[in-house]
Design a protein around this motif. Structure first.
Motif, PDB file in Angstrom:
ATOM      1  N   GLN A  47       0.823  -1.208   0.000  1.00  0.00           N
ATOM      2  CA  GLN A  47       0.000   0.000   0.000  1.00  0.00           C
ATOM      3  C   GLN A  47       0.862   1.265   0.000  1.00  0.00           C
ATOM      4  O   GLN A  47       1.944   1.290   0.586  1.00  0.00           O
ATOM      5  CB  GLN A  47      -0.921   0.013   1.224  1.00  0.00           C
ATOM      6  N   GLN A  78      -2.495   7.747   5.062  1.00  0.00           N
ATOM      7  CA  GLN A  78      -2.238   6.597   4.190  1.00  0.00           C
ATOM      8  C   GLN A  78      -2.558   5.283   4.902  1.00  0.00           C
ATOM      9  O   GLN A  78      -3.064   4.354   4.281  1.00  0.00           O
ATOM     10  CB  GLN A  78      -0.794   6.622   3.695  1.00  0.00           C
ATOM     11  N   GLU A  81      -6.312   4.831   4.791  1.00  0.00           N
ATOM     12  CA  GLU A  81      -6.756   4.368   3.474  1.00  0.00           C
ATOM     13  C   GLU A  81      -6.467   2.881   3.308  1.00  0.00           C
ATOM     14  O   GLU A  81      -7.302   2.128   2.789  1.00  0.00           O
ATOM     15  CB  GLU A  81      -6.078   5.183   2.374  1.00  0.00           C
ATOM     16  N   ALA A  82      -5.293   2.439   3.743  1.00  0.00           N
ATOM     17  CA  ALA A  82      -4.929   1.020   3.619  1.00  0.00           C
ATOM     18  C   ALA A  82      -5.866   0.144   4.451  1.00  0.00           C
ATOM     19  O   ALA A  82      -6.266  -0.935   4.016  1.00  0.00           O
ATOM     20  CB  ALA A  82      -3.475   0.818   4.050  1.00  0.00           C
ATOM     21  N   GLY A  84      -8.887   0.589   5.066  1.00  0.00           N
ATOM     22  CA  GLY A  84     -10.210   0.529   4.454  1.00  0.00           C
ATOM     23  C   GLY A  84     -10.300  -0.343   3.214  1.00  0.00           C
ATOM     24  O   GLY A  84     -11.391  -0.601   2.715  1.00  0.00           O
ATOM     25  N   ARG A  85      -9.188  -0.845   2.732  1.00  0.00           N
ATOM     26  CA  ARG A  85      -9.191  -1.644   1.503  1.00  0.00           C
ATOM     27  C   ARG A  85      -9.827  -3.015   1.753  1.00  0.00           C
ATOM     28  O   ARG A  85      -9.489  -3.698   2.715  1.00  0.00           O
ATOM     29  CB  ARG A  85      -7.787  -1.801   0.964  1.00  0.00           C
ATOM     30  N   PRO A  86     -10.744  -3.431   0.867  1.00  0.00           N
ATOM     31  CA  PRO A  86     -11.426  -4.726   1.040  1.00  0.00           C
ATOM     32  C   PRO A  86     -10.464  -5.912   1.123  1.00  0.00           C
ATOM     33  O   PRO A  86     -10.695  -6.838   1.897  1.00  0.00           O
ATOM     34  CB  PRO A  86     -12.326  -4.828  -0.197  1.00  0.00           C
ATOM     35  N   GLU A  87      -9.381  -5.892   0.356  1.00  0.00           N
ATOM     36  CA  GLU A  87      -8.420  -6.998   0.374  1.00  0.00           C
ATOM     37  C   GLU A  87      -7.832  -7.167   1.781  1.00  0.00           C
ATOM     38  O   GLU A  87      -7.699  -8.273   2.282  1.00  0.00           O
ATOM     39  CB  GLU A  87      -7.297  -6.728  -0.641  1.00  0.00           C
ATOM     40  N   TRP A  88      -7.501  -6.048   2.427  1.00  0.00           N
ATOM     41  CA  TRP A  88      -6.958  -6.122   3.782  1.00  0.00           C
ATOM     42  C   TRP A  88      -8.041  -6.554   4.768  1.00  0.00           C
ATOM     43  O   TRP A  88      -7.789  -7.383   5.640  1.00  0.00           O
ATOM     44  CB  TRP A  88      -6.351  -4.790   4.229  1.00  0.00           C
ATOM     45  N   GLN A  89      -9.237  -6.013   4.628  1.00  0.00           N
ATOM     46  CA  GLN A  89     -10.341  -6.378   5.523  1.00  0.00           C
ATOM     47  C   GLN A  89     -10.595  -7.883   5.486  1.00  0.00           C
ATOM     48  O   GLN A  89     -10.760  -8.514   6.529  1.00  0.00           O
ATOM     49  CB  GLN A  89     -11.620  -5.633   5.125  1.00  0.00           C
TER      50      GLN A  89
END
Length: 129
Positions: A47, A78, A81-82, A84-89
């Motif tokens: 990210q 930053q 934002e990271a 909130g990313r669906p891949e991380w969630q």
């Protein structure tokens, strides 16, 4: 189902921040925890704004906080934002809800207020923010 512990500041900052996440992990589940943590960390490492992460493992088997992750980001914004990313969630949900793991995550955001380093003459000089 465990909720993903999202750590947010009152107002995302544009300055560098440190995210520290301490994990309670039963010692016998350490080898299950590590690959799931790595999957999650690799997503974050891609990210924008990610600087570095270091995972520490206690050398004492019965330590309450078995693992501690210290991650540095170029800015709090930053990191927000990271997170909130669906891949991380999705990756975080896999880690927290794995039936073979009984972990607790304790994330928080920190700013450096004292930086203590040795000087060339052997004395120390704290630098405060």
């Amino acid at each position: 189902m465990n909720e993903v512990p999202i750590t947010r500041t009152e107002t995302p900052v544009d300055e560098p921040i440190t995210m520290i996440n301490a994990f309670t992990v039963p010692v016998e589940e350490s080898e299950t925890f590590l690959p799931l943590w790595m999957e999650n960390a690799e997503i974050m490492a891609r990210q924008p704004g990610f600087v570095r992460a270091r995972l520490h493992r206690s050398m004492i088997d019965d330590a309450e906080l078995r693992f501690v992750n210290v991650a540095h980001w170029e800015s709090g914004r930053q990191l927000e934002e990271a997170l909130g990313r669906p891949e991380w969630q999705e990756s975080a949900q896999r880690l927290l809800n794995d039936p073979g793991l009984h972990i607790t995550a304790r994330p928080s955001i920190y700013e450096v207020i004292v930086d203590l380093q040795p000087s060339r003459d052997g004395s120390t000089t704290p630098v405060t923010s």
